[in-house]
Design an enzyme around this catalytic site. Structure first.
Site, PDB file in Angstrom:
ATOM      1  CD  GLN A  99      11.546   1.458  -0.850  1.00 39.79           C
ATOM      2  OE1 GLN A  99      12.084   2.520  -0.574  1.00 39.79           O
ATOM      3  NE2 GLN A  99      10.844   0.778   0.048  1.00 39.79           N
ATOM      4  N   GLY A 109      -0.659   2.488  11.542  1.00 38.50           N
ATOM      5  CA  GLY A 109       0.730   2.105  11.834  1.00 38.50           C
ATOM      6  C   GLY A 109       1.656   3.308  11.656  1.00 38.50           C
ATOM      7  CG  HIS A 110       2.286   5.009   7.767  1.00 38.57           C
ATOM      8  ND1 HIS A 110       1.323   4.413   6.995  1.00 38.57           N
ATOM      9  CD2 HIS A 110       3.469   4.658   7.220  1.00 38.57           C
ATOM     10  CE1 HIS A 110       1.888   3.741   6.012  1.00 38.57           C
ATOM     11  NE2 HIS A 110       3.186   3.861   6.116  1.00 38.57           N
ATOM     12  CG  MET A 165       7.535   4.384   0.557  1.00 39.82           C
ATOM     13  SD  MET A 165       8.078   3.234  -0.703  1.00 39.82           S
ATOM     14  CE  MET A 165       7.084   1.814  -0.330  1.00 39.82           C
ATOM     15  N   GLY A 166       3.708   7.133   1.967  1.00 44.11           N
ATOM     16  CA  GLY A 166       2.313   7.559   1.860  1.00 44.11           C
ATOM     17  C   GLY A 166       1.357   6.406   2.084  1.00 44.11           C
ATOM     18  CG  LEU A 198       0.407   8.564   5.608  1.00 43.81           C
ATOM     19  CD1 LEU A 198       0.518   9.893   6.339  1.00 43.81           C
ATOM     20  CD2 LEU A 198       1.731   7.808   5.664  1.00 43.81           C
ATOM     21  CB  SER A 208       0.555  -3.859   5.312  1.00 45.64           C
ATOM     22  OG  SER A 208       1.084  -3.736   4.009  1.00 45.64           O
ATOM     23  CB  SER A 209       0.328   0.747   2.204  1.00 45.75           C
ATOM     24  OG  SER A 209       0.831   1.612   3.192  1.00 45.75           O
ATOM     25  CG  ASP A 212       8.427  -2.879   6.507  1.00 46.24           C
ATOM     26  OD1 ASP A 212       8.177  -3.798   5.721  1.00 46.24           O
ATOM     27  OD2 ASP A 212       7.716  -1.867   6.616  1.00 46.24           O
TER      28      ASP A 212
HETATM   29  O1  PAF Z   1       9.112   1.679   4.969  1.00 43.00           O
HETATM   30  C1  PAF Z   1       8.925   2.492   4.044  1.00 43.00           C
HETATM   31  O2  PAF Z   1       7.851   3.082   3.905  1.00 43.00           O
HETATM   32  C2  PAF Z   1      10.038   2.751   3.040  1.00 43.00           C
HETATM   33  O3  PAF Z   1      10.795   1.610   2.821  1.00 43.00           O
HETATM   34  C3  PAF Z   1      10.947   3.935   3.440  1.00 43.00           C
HETATM   35  C4  PAF Z   1      11.686   3.662   4.732  1.00 43.00           C
HETATM   36  C5  PAF Z   1      10.109   5.198   3.576  1.00 43.00           C
HETATM   37  C6  PAF Z   1      11.991   4.175   2.338  1.00 43.00           C
HETATM   38  O4  PAF Z   1      11.410   4.432   1.115  1.00 43.00           O
END
Ligand code: PAF
Length: 297
Positions: free
Chosen positions: A60, A36-37, A30-31, A33, A184-185, A149
């Protein structure tokens, strides 16, 4: 690095690679970043090509959650992905993902029903629906999700298995700041004082790991130890401030602190199989989660 805005353009790119027999590693995000990403991107680079997506998925988020203030840092995100060696990024708009008349959703699997599923009604329906759509746009051989997560990873694994999607789902270790806070963002929402209290999550999990390593397998005892750390409880279980003692730092709300089976997240009375300790709670207006795997995985 190519940037695609439509599912068709992303699918054409990835399908061409797959039809040449190449593996493609996908990192949906979800950007906003952080390292972790980037560790997920690093893992995806083991494939012949790595592709990421950036989409803040509205479905979500609950009505009282942080969709509006969720950090959006597209320019620097694209820069980081390019530096990391990603071949392409899929950046759809909300209208492309959910055009007028959109009304289909995926019923999330059983493993979604407890924990986050209870605290965030509708969250996993939004997650599995968007991940299915993203995997249709990016038909990758492998997809990478952070174990931070933990339940999301297990839910996506189950959805991909149940719907025969054929993508290999890989869970990657949580990346932490030097002092133990899981990246975490949402950490950027914390004030200095809250940032200090946020360390209670990793401390509570470390205490559980230490107790488990010392031979404690009863989940009731391990859960009590987490509550003790997270709520500033004294040894008799009363909260220190209620007992007239000097109060210790604590979470503002504890949503859960539990030890469950690592594979299906069902309750355990003792750790007789791979397990995971999971915590969720509020510090100020920021919701934080963290976890620690216990025993063989
Ligand atoms: O973990 C996330 O960043 C989001 O839940 C995902 C998997 C990109 C779905 O929107």
């Amino acid at each position: 690095m190519d940037v695609f805005h439509t599912p068709e353009a992303a699918r054409n790119f990835v399908s061409a690679l797959r039809s040449q027999g190449r593996t493609v590693g996908f990192v949906p995000t979800m950007g906003a970043l952080h390292d972790g990403h980037l560790s997920l991107v690093d893992a995806a680079m083991n494939c012949d090509a790595a592709v990421a997506s950036i989409f803040v998925n509205p479905t979500q988020f609950g009505p009282d959650e942080d969709l509006d203030k969720y950090p959006r840092t597209l320019t620097s995100d694209l820069e980081k992905l390019k530096t990391a060696g990603v071949s392409a990024v899929f950046v759809p708009t909300k209208e492309q993902m959910y055009p007028d008349g959109f009304s289909t959703s995926v019923n999330p699997p059983l493993v979604s029903e407890s924990l986050e599923g209870t605290c965030r009604p509708g969250h996993f329906r939004g997650v599995v629906t968007v991940v299915l759509k993203l995997l249709n746009a990016v038909p990758a051989s492998h997809a990478y999700f952070g174990k931070k997560d933990y339940q999301q990873w297990r839910v996506i694994e189950a959805m991909v298995r149940d719907l025969d999607l054929g993508t290999r789902i890989i869970g990657c270790e949580t990346v932490r700041e030097d002092d133990g806070l899981a990246m975490s963002s949402r950490n950027r929402y914390l004030t200095d004082e809250e940032r200090v209290r946020a360390l209670l999550l990793s401390s509570a999990l470390q205490a559980v790991e230490d107790a488990y390593q010392a031979g404690e397998t009863r989940t009731s005892i391990l859960q009590a130890s987490m509550r003790h750390t997270l709520l500033g409880e004294n040894d008799s279980g009363r909260v220190a401030s209620d007992a007239g003692l000097q109060s210790r730092p604590c979470l503002d709300t504890l949503q859960y602190a539990t030890v469950v089976s690592a594979h299906d997240l069902t309750p355990l009375s003792s750790i007789d199989r791979p397990a995971v300790a999971l915590i969720a709670g509020m510090i100020g207006s920021t919701r934080l989660i963290d976890n620690r795997e216990l025993g063989p995985t």
